[in-house]
Scaffold this motif. Sequence first.
Motif, mmCIF file in Angstrom:
data_model
loop_
_atom_site.group_PDB
_atom_site.id
_atom_site.type_symbol
_atom_site.label_atom_id
_atom_site.label_comp_id
_atom_site.label_asym_id
_atom_site.label_seq_id
_atom_site.Cartn_x
_atom_site.Cartn_y
_atom_site.Cartn_z
ATOM 1 N N GLY A 73 -16.644 -9.043 -65.068
ATOM 2 C CA GLY A 73 -17.888 -9.265 -64.351
ATOM 3 C C GLY A 73 -17.941 -8.585 -63.002
ATOM 4 O O GLY A 73 -18.662 -9.018 -62.094
ATOM 5 N N VAL A 74 -17.174 -7.492 -62.847
ATOM 6 C CA VAL A 74 -17.113 -6.754 -61.586
ATOM 7 C C VAL A 74 -17.675 -5.356 -61.795
ATOM 8 O O VAL A 74 -17.328 -4.681 -62.776
ATOM 9 C CB VAL A 74 -15.665 -6.652 -61.069
ATOM 10 N N SER A 75 -18.527 -4.899 -60.887
ATOM 11 C CA SER A 75 -19.106 -3.567 -61.002
ATOM 12 C C SER A 75 -18.028 -2.498 -60.873
ATOM 13 O O SER A 75 -17.233 -2.528 -59.912
ATOM 14 C CB SER A 75 -20.162 -3.354 -59.923
ATOM 15 N N PRO A 76 -17.994 -1.526 -61.766
ATOM 16 C CA PRO A 76 -17.028 -0.431 -61.645
ATOM 17 C C PRO A 76 -17.247 0.401 -60.383
ATOM 18 O O PRO A 76 -16.341 1.109 -59.938
ATOM 19 C CB PRO A 76 -17.287 0.414 -62.901
ATOM 20 N N GLN A 77 -18.429 0.303 -59.788
ATOM 21 C CA GLN A 77 -18.732 1.064 -58.579
ATOM 22 C C GLN A 77 -18.374 0.314 -57.298
ATOM 23 O O GLN A 77 -18.489 0.855 -56.201
ATOM 24 C CB GLN A 77 -20.229 1.416 -58.554
ATOM 25 N N ALA A 78 -17.934 -0.925 -57.439
ATOM 26 C CA ALA A 78 -17.524 -1.702 -56.263
ATOM 27 C C ALA A 78 -16.220 -1.154 -55.704
ATOM 28 O O ALA A 78 -15.528 -0.352 -56.352
ATOM 29 C CB ALA A 78 -17.373 -3.171 -56.644
ATOM 30 N N ARG A 79 -15.872 -1.588 -54.520
ATOM 31 C CA ARG A 79 -14.598 -1.219 -53.912
ATOM 32 C C ARG A 79 -13.759 -2.477 -53.674
ATOM 33 O O ARG A 79 -14.303 -3.575 -53.547
ATOM 34 C CB ARG A 79 -14.823 -0.457 -52.605
ATOM 35 N N GLY A 80 -12.454 -2.287 -53.587
ATOM 36 C CA GLY A 80 -11.556 -3.426 -53.469
ATOM 37 C C GLY A 80 -11.858 -4.327 -52.291
ATOM 38 O O GLY A 80 -11.681 -5.543 -52.364
ATOM 39 N N GLU A 81 -12.346 -3.740 -51.197
ATOM 40 C CA GLU A 81 -12.578 -4.526 -49.986
ATOM 41 C C GLU A 81 -13.686 -5.561 -50.147
ATOM 42 O O GLU A 81 -13.858 -6.434 -49.288
ATOM 43 C CB GLU A 81 -12.912 -3.599 -48.821
ATOM 44 N N SER A 82 -14.443 -5.493 -51.251
ATOM 45 C CA SER A 82 -15.533 -6.444 -51.459
ATOM 46 C C SER A 82 -15.145 -7.603 -52.385
ATOM 47 O O SER A 82 -15.933 -8.536 -52.563
ATOM 48 C CB SER A 82 -16.755 -5.720 -52.052
ATOM 49 N N LEU A 83 -13.952 -7.559 -52.963
ATOM 50 C CA LEU A 83 -13.578 -8.531 -53.998
ATOM 51 C C LEU A 83 -12.814 -9.726 -53.446
ATOM 52 O O LEU A 83 -11.971 -9.585 -52.557
ATOM 53 C CB LEU A 83 -12.707 -7.855 -55.070
ATOM 54 N N THR A 84 -13.093 -10.884 -54.005
ATOM 55 C CA THR A 84 -12.302 -12.071 -53.715
ATOM 56 C C THR A 84 -11.032 -12.041 -54.553
ATOM 57 O O THR A 84 -10.920 -11.285 -55.527
ATOM 58 C CB THR A 84 -13.079 -13.350 -54.071
ATOM 59 N N ILE A 85 -10.081 -12.891 -54.202
ATOM 60 C CA ILE A 85 -8.845 -12.950 -54.981
ATOM 61 C C ILE A 85 -9.136 -13.451 -56.391
ATOM 62 O O ILE A 85 -8.456 -13.045 -57.353
ATOM 63 C CB ILE A 85 -7.788 -13.831 -54.280
ATOM 64 N N ALA A 86 -10.161 -14.276 -56.565
ATOM 65 C CA ALA A 86 -10.525 -14.744 -57.904
ATOM 66 C C ALA A 86 -11.011 -13.586 -58.768
ATOM 67 O O ALA A 86 -10.729 -13.528 -59.970
ATOM 68 C CB ALA A 86 -11.601 -15.827 -57.813
ATOM 69 N N GLU A 87 -11.713 -12.637 -58.163
ATOM 70 C CA GLU A 87 -12.179 -11.474 -58.919
ATOM 71 C C GLU A 87 -11.021 -10.553 -59.271
ATOM 72 O O GLU A 87 -10.984 -9.987 -60.376
ATOM 73 C CB GLU A 87 -13.256 -10.742 -58.115
ATOM 74 N N PHE A 88 -10.066 -10.395 -58.362
ATOM 75 C CA PHE A 88 -8.874 -9.618 -58.702
ATOM 76 C C PHE A 88 -8.134 -10.274 -59.877
ATOM 77 O O PHE A 88 -7.626 -9.588 -60.762
ATOM 78 C CB PHE A 88 -7.936 -9.518 -57.503
ATOM 79 N N ALA A 89 -8.076 -11.593 -59.875
ATOM 80 C CA ALA A 89 -7.408 -12.315 -60.960
ATOM 81 C C ALA A 89 -8.129 -12.103 -62.285
ATOM 82 O O ALA A 89 -7.501 -11.934 -63.338
ATOM 83 C CB ALA A 89 -7.334 -13.803 -60.627
ATOM 84 N N ALA A 90 -9.458 -12.078 -62.243
ATOM 85 C CA ALA A 90 -10.231 -11.863 -63.471
ATOM 86 C C ALA A 90 -9.988 -10.459 -64.023
ATOM 87 O O ALA A 90 -9.868 -10.265 -65.241
ATOM 88 C CB ALA A 90 -11.719 -12.074 -63.189
ATOM 89 N N ILE A 91 -9.896 -9.477 -63.139
ATOM 90 C CA ILE A 91 -9.613 -8.107 -63.585
ATOM 91 C C ILE A 91 -8.237 -8.039 -64.233
ATOM 92 O O ILE A 91 -8.055 -7.436 -65.301
ATOM 93 C CB ILE A 91 -9.696 -7.130 -62.393
ATOM 94 N N ALA A 92 -7.244 -8.657 -63.596
ATOM 95 C CA ALA A 92 -5.886 -8.646 -64.145
ATOM 96 C C ALA A 92 -5.855 -9.279 -65.532
ATOM 97 O O ALA A 92 -5.136 -8.815 -66.422
ATOM 98 C CB ALA A 92 -4.941 -9.401 -63.206
ATOM 99 N N GLU A 93 -6.636 -10.321 -65.709
ATOM 100 C CA GLU A 93 -6.662 -11.013 -66.998
ATOM 101 C C GLU A 93 -7.184 -10.119 -68.112
ATOM 102 O O GLU A 93 -6.765 -10.244 -69.273
ATOM 103 C CB GLU A 93 -7.530 -12.267 -66.874
ATOM 104 N N HIS A 94 -8.075 -9.207 -67.767
ATOM 105 C CA HIS A 94 -8.668 -8.330 -68.777
ATOM 106 C C HIS A 94 -8.031 -6.943 -68.796
ATOM 107 O O HIS A 94 -8.512 -6.047 -69.486
ATOM 108 C CB HIS A 94 -10.173 -8.200 -68.544
#
Length: 315
Positions: A274-295
């Motif tokens: 659920g994260v835009s591929p055009q986003a940058r790391g500085e905009s993500l919460t740790i929960a979003e990083f966790a969701a990316i790792a899961e997938h």
Amino acid sequence: MSAAPSDPSAVSDASGSGVLLGPAEVRELAEALGVRPTKQRGQNFVIDPNTVRRIVRTAEVGDDDVVVEVGPGLGSLTLALLETAAHVTAIEVDDVLAAALPATVRARLPERAGRFSLVHEDALRVTELPGPQPTALVANLPYNVAVPVLLHLLATFPSIERTLVMVQSEVADRLAAPPGSKVYGVPSAKAAWYCEVKRAGAIGRNVFWPAPNVDSGLVSLVRRAHPPETRASRTEVFAVVDAAFAQRRKTLRAALSGWAGSGAAAEEALRAAGVSPQARGESLTIAEFAAIAEHGPRREAAPGRRDGDDEEHTA
């Protein structure tokens, strides 16, 4: 190696505190030990009793707390902690300072000397502590290793519920930065995995000897009841964080292409999270990083494994 003073109680109490170390006592102890603060180990000794009492008060140390302290030096903060805490365990790597500290405690707080333990070791190598498990971490961390030490201890001792560290002001800003901030990065995201993090005050240069060339800041970290909900391990989540900020100006699709194996694989993982591929790391919460790792395509799910089960730590 220099020996500890034969009678540390002979060091005068110019601060008038009766227990704590002021400028005169710190210099006298250092001279008696032949200690000259070194930049290599980030040694800047606190010489103001009001500052160490403020730190203990801000850390909300109570009489039931077991506190771990890193880099106690001559004992300025150690003594203030011992005035309140149930027990203090100090981790000191310097041979001379480690040898002298127990004598200083016995001389200035004899009635609480039994509540003090010393671990003569590099904090980054410590994996166990004597006595009861720590409930709090309070420390004036050496600037050159502050973040690795903090993350290592939070990972190694989950019993630490509250942390208050004094670090270089810029490091304090990075640790407490929220997503979207210009200084939000790897330390911010990894600290947020463990804790709710905030700035807890500023410390001037004149409370140290020698005075550093930078200001210091206090950072408060309160342990989360649970890390972000994910089937990925902490190591896997931190790998995504590292990759995202290694090229922080690039979009996540590009920054995570090496981690995922290709840009297309990175985009697939991002969209699944659920994260835009055009986003940058500085905009993500740790929960979003966790969701990316899961997938992520390289994650191999183990039956029943939950967040934090993998104890390997990446600083």
